[in-house]
Design an enzyme around this catalytic site. Sequence first.
Site, PDB file in Angstrom:
ATOM      1  N   SER A  91      19.579  14.325  22.634  1.00 30.53           N
ATOM      2  CA  SER A  91      18.928  15.241  21.707  1.00 30.53           C
ATOM      3  C   SER A  91      18.226  16.336  22.501  1.00 30.53           C
ATOM      4  O   SER A  91      17.569  16.068  23.492  1.00 30.53           O
ATOM      5  CB  SER A  91      17.889  14.497  20.884  1.00 30.53           C
ATOM      6  OG  SER A  91      18.509  13.459  20.194  1.00 30.53           O
TER       7      SER A  91
ATOM      8  N   HIS B 104      27.888  12.650  15.844  1.00 31.53           N
ATOM      9  CA  HIS B 104      27.862  12.556  17.307  1.00 31.53           C
ATOM     10  C   HIS B 104      29.283  12.504  17.832  1.00 31.53           C
ATOM     11  O   HIS B 104      30.018  11.584  17.528  1.00 31.53           O
ATOM     12  CB  HIS B 104      27.134  11.280  17.761  1.00 31.53           C
ATOM     13  CG  HIS B 104      25.652  11.407  17.763  1.00 31.53           C
ATOM     14  ND1 HIS B 104      24.864  10.998  18.806  1.00 31.53           N
ATOM     15  CD2 HIS B 104      24.812  11.921  16.848  1.00 31.53           C
ATOM     16  CE1 HIS B 104      23.602  11.245  18.524  1.00 31.53           C
ATOM     17  NE2 HIS B 104      23.549  11.797  17.333  1.00 31.53           N
TER      18      HIS B 104
ATOM     19  N   HIS C 195      23.727   3.968  21.657  1.00 33.57           N
ATOM     20  CA  HIS C 195      22.405   3.355  21.762  1.00 33.57           C
ATOM     21  C   HIS C 195      22.512   1.845  21.563  1.00 33.57           C
ATOM     22  O   HIS C 195      23.404   1.365  20.871  1.00 33.57           O
ATOM     23  CB  HIS C 195      21.467   3.928  20.689  1.00 33.57           C
ATOM     24  CG  HIS C 195      21.305   5.418  20.761  1.00 33.57           C
ATOM     25  ND1 HIS C 195      22.234   6.273  20.210  1.00 33.57           N
ATOM     26  CD2 HIS C 195      20.347   6.185  21.317  1.00 33.57           C
ATOM     27  CE1 HIS C 195      21.845   7.526  20.436  1.00 33.57           C
ATOM     28  NE2 HIS C 195      20.707   7.508  21.105  1.00 33.57           N
TER      29      HIS C 195
ATOM     30  N   TYR D 108      20.645   0.106  19.724  1.00 32.81           N
ATOM     31  CA  TYR D 108      20.426  -0.263  18.315  1.00 32.81           C
ATOM     32  C   TYR D 108      21.707  -0.174  17.482  1.00 32.81           C
ATOM     33  O   TYR D 108      21.760  -0.686  16.363  1.00 32.81           O
ATOM     34  CB  TYR D 108      19.311   0.596  17.677  1.00 32.81           C
ATOM     35  CG  TYR D 108      19.588   2.083  17.594  1.00 32.81           C
ATOM     36  CD1 TYR D 108      20.523   2.617  16.703  1.00 32.81           C
ATOM     37  CD2 TYR D 108      18.902   2.979  18.397  1.00 32.81           C
ATOM     38  CE1 TYR D 108      20.780   3.971  16.632  1.00 32.81           C
ATOM     39  CE2 TYR D 108      19.134   4.336  18.341  1.00 32.81           C
ATOM     40  CZ  TYR D 108      20.075   4.826  17.460  1.00 32.81           C
ATOM     41  OH  TYR D 108      20.326   6.166  17.403  1.00 32.81           O
ATOM     42  N   GLU D 109      22.748   0.474  18.025  1.00 38.48           N
ATOM     43  CA  GLU D 109      24.011   0.543  17.282  1.00 38.48           C
ATOM     44  C   GLU D 109      24.762  -0.782  17.331  1.00 38.48           C
ATOM     45  O   GLU D 109      25.760  -0.957  16.634  1.00 38.48           O
ATOM     46  CB  GLU D 109      24.887   1.668  17.842  1.00 38.48           C
ATOM     47  CG  GLU D 109      24.310   3.053  17.587  1.00 38.48           C
ATOM     48  CD  GLU D 109      25.142   4.153  18.216  1.00 38.48           C
ATOM     49  OE1 GLU D 109      26.206   4.471  17.659  1.00 38.48           O
ATOM     50  OE2 GLU D 109      24.741   4.691  19.260  1.00 38.48           O
TER      51      GLU D 109
ATOM     52  N   ALA E 243      15.210  12.529  22.509  1.00 41.25           N
ATOM     53  CA  ALA E 243      14.193  12.882  21.520  1.00 41.25           C
ATOM     54  C   ALA E 243      13.158  11.774  21.572  1.00 41.25           C
ATOM     55  O   ALA E 243      13.507  10.601  21.740  1.00 41.25           O
ATOM     56  CB  ALA E 243      14.821  12.940  20.137  1.00 41.25           C
TER      57      ALA E 243
ATOM     58  N   MET F 289      14.416   5.731  21.958  1.00 43.80           N
ATOM     59  CA  MET F 289      15.314   4.572  21.838  1.00 43.80           C
ATOM     60  C   MET F 289      16.504   4.645  22.793  1.00 43.80           C
ATOM     61  O   MET F 289      17.579   4.113  22.500  1.00 43.80           O
ATOM     62  CB  MET F 289      15.815   4.468  20.392  1.00 43.80           C
ATOM     63  CG  MET F 289      14.707   4.431  19.355  1.00 43.80           C
ATOM     64  SD  MET F 289      15.372   4.491  17.681  1.00 43.80           S
ATOM     65  CE  MET F 289      13.865   4.799  16.731  1.00 43.80           C
ATOM     66  N   SER F 290      16.339   5.322  23.914  1.00 44.09           N
ATOM     67  CA  SER F 290      17.475   5.477  24.842  1.00 44.09           C
ATOM     68  C   SER F 290      16.960   5.600  26.270  1.00 44.09           C
ATOM     69  O   SER F 290      15.828   5.252  26.570  1.00 44.09           O
ATOM     70  CB  SER F 290      18.269   6.741  24.473  1.00 44.09           C
ATOM     71  OG  SER F 290      17.488   7.895  24.706  1.00 44.09           O
TER      72      SER F 290
ATOM     73  N   ASN G 164       8.182  14.575  17.164  1.00 41.97           N
ATOM     74  CA  ASN G 164       7.167  14.178  16.176  1.00 41.97           C
ATOM     75  C   ASN G 164       5.996  13.591  16.958  1.00 41.97           C
ATOM     76  O   ASN G 164       6.165  13.145  18.090  1.00 41.97           O
ATOM     77  CB  ASN G 164       7.729  13.134  15.197  1.00 41.97           C
ATOM     78  CG  ASN G 164       8.302  11.930  15.913  1.00 41.97           C
ATOM     79  OD1 ASN G 164       9.396  11.989  16.485  1.00 41.97           O
ATOM     80  ND2 ASN G 164       7.569  10.841  15.909  1.00 41.97           N
TER      81      ASN G 164
ATOM     82  N   HIS H 276      14.730  10.642  10.230  1.00 35.64           N
ATOM     83  CA  HIS H 276      15.668  11.026  11.285  1.00 35.64           C
ATOM     84  C   HIS H 276      15.953  12.531  11.193  1.00 35.64           C
ATOM     85  O   HIS H 276      16.058  13.227  12.208  1.00 35.64           O
ATOM     86  CB  HIS H 276      16.959  10.212  11.138  1.00 35.64           C
ATOM     87  CG  HIS H 276      17.988  10.500  12.179  1.00 35.64           C
ATOM     88  ND1 HIS H 276      17.748  10.342  13.528  1.00 35.64           N
ATOM     89  CD2 HIS H 276      19.278  10.938  12.075  1.00 35.64           C
ATOM     90  CE1 HIS H 276      18.841  10.674  14.214  1.00 35.64           C
ATOM     91  NE2 HIS H 276      19.775  11.046  13.356  1.00 35.64           N
TER      92      HIS H 276
END
Length: 268
Positions: free
Chosen positions: A22, A53, A75, A77-78, A105, A202-203, A226, A243
């Site tokens: 990101s 993506h 990621h 989480y996928e 991000a 998260m990466s 954020n 998101h």
Amino acid sequence: MPGGTVEGGGLPAPEVGIVLGSGLGALAAAIEVVGTLDYSEIPDFPRSTVAGHRGRFIYGRLGGKYVIAMEGRVHYYEGYSIQDVVLPVRAMCCLGIGTLIVSNAAGGLCPLFEVGDIMAIEDHINLIPNPLVGANDPELGVRFPDMGEPYDRKLISLAHAVALAQGTNLRQGVYVGSTGPSYETPAEVRYFRGIGGDAIGMSTTPEVIVARHQGVRVLGFSLITNTLTGEPAQLFGGPKLTHAEVIEAGDRAMPRLCALVREVVEKM
Ligand code: HPA
């Protein structure tokens, strides 16, 4: 090897690997493309399940150097194994890159950070499974790699010099890599701040661990999409973090981060 050729192809080996996370997606357009390779053409390669993506390697020139870029990453989480998550970075390291540049991000934990800020990552706290768990391949690196300087200090200094000249206010701090995919609770925000985190995402951390395992120096940037206060949401009754908001903030700051990385590559 750095300065060598890509095996069999007769093309110069890439000096720099870039994960177009990101905030860096637009950098793809700045690369003078020599060739691309879709992840789908590589047997057993992970492909992102996140809509929009794309997944491919771009090989070409940027800032006068041969680079290889990952357009799209997967990621943890996928649902991929942590070894699959780091496979594309492993592949770039095996092609002989000497430097890896990563971006992500992230939510701002440091109270000074504002949406749109760019943070040079000086260190990290990895809370995603460590990709080195399992049998070690000594051809890649040692069993117990040193992590005393995960992000290269000289490259961070160069990034600050370039940012100053470009009029970009570059922050610096510690990135926390967490699994997600849920965003943090207020108590977790206070906890992550308390353990030394300045930004959370998260990466990145597993990718950096394998790059350091293979002796590749790393430069990383977080784009603050954020800010996290640690105050219970009901105190404000404000909007929930989505998101879409994260993507939008990332897109807005993208030109500044792309300009920064492009010039850092040129000057390093
Ligand atoms: N938390 C975790 N990951 C993120 C965030 C966040 O607030 N923002 C962007 N990625």
